[in-house]
Design a protein around this motif. Structure first.
Motif, mmCIF file in Angstrom:
data_model
loop_
_atom_site.group_PDB
_atom_site.id
_atom_site.type_symbol
_atom_site.label_atom_id
_atom_site.label_comp_id
_atom_site.label_asym_id
_atom_site.label_seq_id
_atom_site.Cartn_x
_atom_site.Cartn_y
_atom_site.Cartn_z
ATOM 1 N N TYR A 181 0.821 -1.205 0.000
ATOM 2 C CA TYR A 181 0.000 0.000 0.000
ATOM 3 C C TYR A 181 0.859 1.260 0.000
ATOM 4 C CZ TYR A 181 -4.346 -2.553 0.876
ATOM 5 O OH TYR A 181 -5.446 -3.369 0.761
ATOM 6 N N PRO A 234 -0.469 3.407 -3.423
ATOM 7 C CA PRO A 234 -1.657 3.727 -2.619
ATOM 8 C C PRO A 234 -2.933 3.873 -3.448
ATOM 9 C CG PRO A 234 -0.158 5.608 -2.734
ATOM 10 C CD PRO A 234 0.574 4.430 -3.292
ATOM 11 N N GLU A 235 -2.831 4.494 -4.620
ATOM 12 C CA GLU A 235 -4.021 4.721 -5.438
ATOM 13 C C GLU A 235 -4.666 3.413 -5.883
ATOM 14 O OE1 GLU A 235 -1.128 6.155 -5.931
ATOM 15 O OE2 GLU A 235 -1.466 8.310 -5.605
ATOM 16 N N TYR A 270 -5.873 1.561 -1.609
ATOM 17 C CA TYR A 270 -6.799 2.148 -0.650
ATOM 18 C C TYR A 270 -8.170 2.404 -1.269
ATOM 19 C CZ TYR A 270 -2.911 3.328 2.518
ATOM 20 O OH TYR A 270 -1.832 3.277 3.358
ATOM 21 N N LEU A 305 -7.907 6.869 1.113
ATOM 22 C CA LEU A 305 -6.830 7.523 0.366
ATOM 23 C C LEU A 305 -6.783 9.013 0.690
ATOM 24 C CD1 LEU A 305 -4.570 7.268 -1.733
ATOM 25 C CD2 LEU A 305 -6.282 7.674 -3.511
ATOM 26 N N GLU A 306 -7.957 9.654 0.783
ATOM 27 C CA GLU A 306 -8.004 11.069 1.156
ATOM 28 C C GLU A 306 -7.469 11.289 2.569
ATOM 29 O OE1 GLU A 306 -11.343 13.714 -0.004
ATOM 30 O OE2 GLU A 306 -12.328 11.848 -0.561
ATOM 31 N N VAL A 327 -5.263 9.490 4.169
ATOM 32 C CA VAL A 327 -3.815 9.306 4.169
ATOM 33 C C VAL A 327 -3.123 10.488 3.499
ATOM 34 C CG1 VAL A 327 -1.932 7.870 3.296
ATOM 35 C CG2 VAL A 327 -3.966 6.789 4.279
ATOM 36 N N GLN A 328 -3.637 10.929 2.367
ATOM 37 C CA GLN A 328 -3.013 12.031 1.637
ATOM 38 C C GLN A 328 -3.060 13.336 2.421
ATOM 39 O OE1 GLN A 328 -5.193 11.811 -2.082
ATOM 40 N NE2 GLN A 328 -3.572 10.611 -3.065
ATOM 41 N N SER A 329 -4.104 13.519 3.235
ATOM 42 C CA SER A 329 -4.215 14.725 4.044
ATOM 43 C C SER A 329 -3.485 14.583 5.381
ATOM 44 C CB SER A 329 -5.692 15.067 4.293
ATOM 45 O OG SER A 329 -6.342 14.023 4.983
ATOM 46 N N GLU A 330 -2.864 13.418 5.597
ATOM 47 C CA GLU A 330 -2.087 13.127 6.804
ATOM 48 C C GLU A 330 -2.940 13.113 8.072
ATOM 49 O OE1 GLU A 330 1.234 15.762 6.966
ATOM 50 O OE2 GLU A 330 2.192 14.915 5.195
ATOM 51 N N ASN A 333 -8.347 18.446 4.230
ATOM 52 C CA ASN A 333 -7.216 19.367 4.395
ATOM 53 C C ASN A 333 -7.568 20.473 5.387
ATOM 54 O OD1 ASN A 333 -5.397 18.105 2.623
ATOM 55 N ND2 ASN A 333 -6.434 19.011 0.850
ATOM 56 N N ARG A 357 -7.293 19.015 8.835
ATOM 57 C CA ARG A 357 -5.889 18.877 9.198
ATOM 58 C C ARG A 357 -5.326 20.208 9.689
ATOM 59 N NH1 ARG A 357 -3.008 15.395 11.164
ATOM 60 N NH2 ARG A 357 -2.978 17.082 12.657
#
Length: 338
Positions: free
Chosen positions: A36, A40-41, A44, A49-50, A52-55, A203, A206
């Motif tokens: 993963y 990832p794309e 997930y 995925l969102e 993870v990408q936004s931490e 975002n 975050r």
């Protein structure tokens, strides 16, 4: 603790539980296979995925986190082997088709060899009649064994990382002990205080958490004072008064912040997949998982030794909620489905 480790699945669900969890804890981790991280794309689900990408959710690779990933699994196998009657019952359950899926890379490296592979634990489970290789890197595992295996892994990892093991689907037989009432109280309080949006800007959440981390800590302390006070029993008049007090003061602060001048996120109606009875069932300690089944506590204790895991009314805490209402709030047409 202010950090949690989600299990047993890889992807967090798109529910009110996840949103409240994101807003209540500093950090959320999820146990994720190695592949993963590389694609990832392709792996997930879109919602995860969102995150993870936004931490907002941190992927945790157990193979990289644990110092002795194979040695750690030995106590678990011993736990299965020592009770032959229970082992026989689980074999029958597996034959009847009651199974769960577990990814190979949560317990091994990516290398697979003919006849013997790094996922030695799955080889042993196959020999016991409790698992069968599916496709790619997935295994079918007898459901009770799968439950305990993921609980075992989550407890060891969370102890190593100083996190709380947490699940959104907490079955009663694994949720016994003195912390049960605390979890129920926490859920009731948060379900009343924190709204659930169907559509959110991750975002924005975050940045919001980063900017108001001190207020989050104050808010969490305020809630935990009620949660951990055993004289305040859920369902009693005292509990209801405390909850109403928090709600009123949150609303007062929200009104004072002139929220009409802030551009708000538009939310839809609740999509109550999880519902009020399940959210935020978090373990304060790993001990909540290890009671009730002979040998399981010993298995976890042995694994931890291998890993060497040592290791008056005011507005305090309520400003955080007021800011949630102001910047991350429900729309006028919001409906609660109970």
């Amino acid at each position: 603790m202010d950090k949690i480790l989600y299990f047993p699945y890889i992807n967090l669900p798109k529910t009110d539980w996840t949103v409240r969890t994101l807003l209540y804890y500093d950090n959320i981790g999820s146990i994720v296979p190695q592949e993963y991280f590389y694609s990832p794309e392709e792996n997930y689900e879109a919602f995860m995925l969102e995150l993870v990408q936004s931490e907002l959710v941190i992927p945790i690779d157990p193979i990289q986190t644990l110092d002795n990933p194979w040695e750690v699994s030995r106590p678990f196998l011993h736990f299965l082997e020592v009770n032959q009657k229970r082992l026989s019952q689980r074999r029958q359950t597996f034959i009847e088709g009651k199974r769960s899926r577990i990814h190979l890379e949560k317990f091994s490296g990516a290398r697979i060899h003919t006849g013997k592979f790094d996922g030695e634990i799955f080889y042993q489970l196959e020999q016991m009649g409790l698992a069968r290789r599916e496709e790619d890197n997935w295994y079918h595992v007898e459901k009770y064994t799968a439950d305990h295996l993921m609980k075992f892994l989550a407890t060891v990892l969370s102890s190593k990382l100083k996190m709380q093991p947490t699940t959104d689907n907490f079955r009663k037989r694994f949720n016994s002990g003195p912390n049960h009432n605390h979890k129920s109280k926490r859920e009731t309080i948060l379900a009343n205080l924190i709204p659930f949006p169907e559509e959110i800007d991750f975002n924005k959440i975050r940045k919001f958490k980063d900017r108001h981390l001190d207020l989050l800590k104050e808010f969490r302390n305020r809630v935990e004072q009620i949660v951990l006070d055993d004289t305040i029993i859920e369902g009693t008049e005292l509990f209801n008064v405390k909850l109403e007090e928090l709600t009123l003061r949150k609303n007062e602060l929200t009104a004072k912040m002139n929220e009409s001048q802030i551009r708000n996120i538009i939310f839809g109606s609740v999509c109550g997949v999880i519902g009020a009875s399940q959210g935020l069932l978090t373990a304060e300690t790993s001990g909540v998982f290890i009671g009730g089944l002979p040998g399981f506590a010993s298995a976890i204790h042995s694994a931890l030794k291998i890993e060497k895991a040592e290791n008056v009314i005011d507005q305090s805490g309520l400003k955080y909620l007021a800011l949630v209402d102001k910047r991350i709030r429900l729309g006028k047409n919001h409906q609660v489905i109970g």
